[in-house]
Write a protein that holds these residues in place. Structure first.
Motif, PDB file in Angstrom:
ATOM      1  N   LEU A  23     125.592 -13.817 -71.996  1.00 16.19           N
ATOM      2  CA  LEU A  23     127.039 -13.573 -71.944  1.00 16.19           C
ATOM      3  C   LEU A  23     127.406 -12.696 -70.750  1.00 16.19           C
ATOM      4  O   LEU A  23     128.441 -12.905 -70.110  1.00 16.19           O
ATOM      5  N   SER A  24     126.565 -11.738 -70.451  1.00 17.10           N
ATOM      6  CA  SER A  24     126.874 -10.773 -69.390  1.00 17.10           C
ATOM      7  C   SER A  24     126.811 -11.375 -67.989  1.00 17.10           C
ATOM      8  O   SER A  24     127.366 -10.796 -67.051  1.00 17.10           O
ATOM      9  N   VAL A  29     132.616 -19.080 -70.276  1.00 15.34           N
ATOM     10  CA  VAL A  29     132.285 -18.964 -71.702  1.00 15.34           C
ATOM     11  C   VAL A  29     133.286 -19.790 -72.497  1.00 15.34           C
ATOM     12  O   VAL A  29     134.501 -19.634 -72.340  1.00 15.34           O
ATOM     13  N   LEU A  41     133.279 -10.919 -76.453  1.00 11.82           N
ATOM     14  CA  LEU A  41     133.698 -11.298 -75.102  1.00 11.82           C
ATOM     15  C   LEU A  41     133.737 -10.089 -74.164  1.00 11.82           C
ATOM     16  O   LEU A  41     133.809 -10.245 -72.946  1.00 11.82           O
ATOM     17  N   THR A  44     131.158  -9.987 -71.404  1.00  5.30           N
ATOM     18  CA  THR A  44     131.247 -10.830 -70.216  1.00  5.30           C
ATOM     19  C   THR A  44     131.612 -10.022 -68.975  1.00  5.30           C
ATOM     20  O   THR A  44     132.191  -8.942 -69.067  1.00  5.30           O
ATOM     21  N   LYS A  45     131.277 -10.564 -67.825  1.00  2.00           N
ATOM     22  CA  LYS A  45     131.536  -9.876 -66.568  1.00  2.00           C
ATOM     23  C   LYS A  45     132.970 -10.105 -66.112  1.00  2.00           C
ATOM     24  O   LYS A  45     133.660 -11.029 -66.589  1.00  2.00           O
ATOM     25  N   CYS A  48     134.887 -13.681 -65.405  1.00  5.43           N
ATOM     26  CA  CYS A  48     134.353 -14.778 -66.216  1.00  5.43           C
ATOM     27  C   CYS A  48     135.499 -15.622 -66.758  1.00  5.43           C
ATOM     28  O   CYS A  48     136.506 -15.102 -67.254  1.00  5.43           O
ATOM     29  N   ILE A  50     137.116 -17.793 -69.486  1.00 13.03           N
ATOM     30  CA  ILE A  50     136.926 -17.851 -70.937  1.00 13.03           C
ATOM     31  C   ILE A  50     137.873 -18.876 -71.569  1.00 13.03           C
ATOM     32  O   ILE A  50     139.073 -18.891 -71.268  1.00 13.03           O
TER      33      ILE A  50
END
Length: 252
Positions: A23-24, A29, A41, A44-45, A48, A50
């Motif tokens: 995820l990171s 995503v 969430l 996440t970076k 990202c 989504i």
């Protein structure tokens, strides 16, 4: 590459280390709507992309994956619990194969495990049940006739009902018709491991009323069976009178 990641039962810290790492670093995503804790969430970076698949069709999900692949981006398809249980991943995987898109499945902690943990239960108690049946009531999605609740109930095994909260009355009737006694214990776990988790204890007979009074009609697991009771035999594994590969009985 597309990764099907099991998000776990709800609690943010119950995702696997591998799932969190993916995820990171994900560029895209696609997560399973209200079934997945949105706080996941936060792993996440920045930047990202989504998407909430609750508002998407299978074809739309695949289109997002195809676009990400064309742009050389890595995608995480975030499913609730473990993807192998009611995750609808097979249809996605088959389409990815047709498109020659590589994928990998990352297992997660299923909600049926989270539900048992919530009440300190063990599904496989000696002399009570050595089998766990994971199933659902037939609703808008059909169930094979050989797997109807009445047939499965004949085993009187430990049973976990997914996706059946809105069908409690029909479920109760089918369980009784299959052979479970009226007083068989039941535990209803609403949003197991989530911050707003709730637990309700009842019997098969009182299940419909319990669900109605507490206004539970979705996002809950229904656990059924005598493993929820107090009678069971001690395990032989730690019995001082029992010999196994690693330890001899004390009286030998």
């Amino acid at each position: 590459m597309i990764y099907f990641v099991g998000a776990g039962p709800g609690a943010v810290d119950l995702i696997t280390i591998k799932g969190q790492k993916l995820l990171s670093v994900a560029d895209v995503v696609i997560y399973a709507g209200s079934l997945v804790n949105p706080e996941l969430l936060n792993y996440t970076k920045n930047g990202c992309e989504i998407h909430n698949s609750a508002h998407m069709t299978l074809e739309e999900v695949i289109d997002k994956i195809k676009k990400a692949e064309a742009e050389n981006k890595m995608t995480v398809r975030l499913h609730t619990g473990d993807p192998s249980i009611y995750g609808a991943i097979r249809e996605q995987i088959d389409l990815l194969k047709e498109l020659n898109i590589e994928y990998q499945v990352v297992p997660g902690v299923s909600s049926f495990c989270g539900a048992a943990a919530a009440i300190g239960a063990e599904y496989t108690l000696p002399d009570v049940s050595q089998t766990v049946i994971i199933t659902r009531m037939e609703g808008r999605t059909p169930v094979p006739e050989r797997e109807n609740i009445k047939s499965l109930a004949a085993h009187k095994s430990s049973m976990v009902l997914f996706l059946s909260s809105s069908l409690a009355e029909e479920l109760s009737k089918e369980l009784i018709a299959g052979g479970y006694e009226l007083e068989t214990p039941v535990a209803v776990i609403y949003k197991a491991t989530w911050p707003d988790e709730k637990v309700f204890r009842c019997t098969i007979e009182t299940l419909p009323n319990t669900m109605k009074i507490n206004k539970i009609n979705k996002t809950a697991l229904i656990l059924v069976g005598n493993f929820l009771g107090n009678e069971y035999k001690r395990s032989e594994l730690y019995n001082p009178a029992f010999t196994h590969e690693f330890r001899k009985a004390e009286n030998e």
